[in-house]
Design an enzyme around this catalytic site. Structure first.
Site, short mmCIF file in Angstrom:
data_model
loop_
_atom_site.label_atom_id
_atom_site.label_comp_id
_atom_site.label_asym_id
_atom_site.label_seq_id
_atom_site.Cartn_x
_atom_site.Cartn_y
_atom_site.Cartn_z
CG ASN A 1 -3.36 -2.57 7.13
OD1 ASN A 1 -3.23 -2.18 5.96
ND2 ASN A 1 -4.44 -3.18 7.56
CE1 TYR B 1 -9.13 -3.17 0.90
CE2 TYR B 1 -8.32 -1.15 -0.10
CZ TYR B 1 -8.10 -2.28 0.66
OH TYR B 1 -6.84 -2.54 1.17
CD GLU C 1 -8.56 -9.25 -3.61
OE1 GLU C 1 -9.38 -8.94 -2.73
OE2 GLU C 1 -7.42 -9.68 -3.33
CG HIS D 1 -4.99 -6.38 -0.33
ND1 HIS D 1 -6.16 -6.57 0.34
CD2 HIS D 1 -5.03 -7.19 -1.41
CE1 HIS D 1 -6.90 -7.46 -0.31
NE2 HIS D 1 -6.23 -7.85 -1.39
CE LYS E 1 -3.68 -2.43 2.55
NZ LYS E 1 -4.61 -2.37 3.70
#
Ligand code: RTP
Ligand code: MG
Length: 148
Positions: free
Chosen positions: A112, A49, A126, A115, A9
């Site tokens: 965080n 998402y 995905e 992913h 990310k």
């Protein structure tokens, strides 16, 4: 062989953790079959998402993932979907186990670092969402016989 979608990310990129994070999957023994450094459009972010559309944090999640470049990847290996989630650690870095990427390197649930697909169905959708078939490299490292 099983495949999963992983993405470093924007916080992982900004904090110069690309090699640290990729290294954990390489040294574990998984095989990289897709890799690109890219900006994420709002449309792609909202699709990726989509499952969280009704959650209160959806807006900030989309803002964040579109805020700077990400490293999109596909990794291959036996059981890689669940194993990669273990390497990544729990969603909240404050409760993620030491030894995991989030446990070692993160301190905020909204930042965080990485992913990872959470199941075979999401991995498949995905990978198809982020990569064209011709962007994936079908190969088997010769060292594989020492792992499997
Ligand atoms: P990811 O999809 O990014 O790999 O993370 P995950 O499976 O561990 O967690 P998930 O439940 O899918 O949530 C997606 C991302 O939304 C943010 N989040 N914020 N309570 C909150 O503020 C909250 N809950 C989730 C996290 O950044 C999480 O990675
Ligand atoms: Mg998730």
């Amino acid at each position: 062989m099983e495949r999963t979608f992983l993405a470093i990310k924007p916080d992982g990129v900004q904090r110069k953790l690309i090699s640290e994070i990729i290294g954990r999957f390489e040294t574990k023994g998984f095989t990289l079959v897709g890799l690109k450094f890219m900006n994420v459009s709002r449309e792609l972010a909202e699709q990726h998402y989509g499952v969280h559309k009704e959650r209160p944090f959806f807006g900030s999640l989309v803002e964040f993932i579109t805020s700077g470049p990400v490293v999109a990847m596909v990794w291959e290996g036996d059981g890689v979907i669940a194993a990669a989630r273990k390497v990544i650690g729990a969603t909240n870095p404050l409760t993620a186990e030491p030894g995991t990427i989030r446990g070692d390197l993160g301190a905020n649930i909204g930042r965080n670092l990485i992913h990872g697909s959470d199941a075979p169905e999401t991995a498949q959708s995905e990978i198809a969402l982020w990569f064209k078939e011709e962007e994936l490299v079908n190969w088997q490292p010769t060292i594989l016989s020492w792992i499997y």
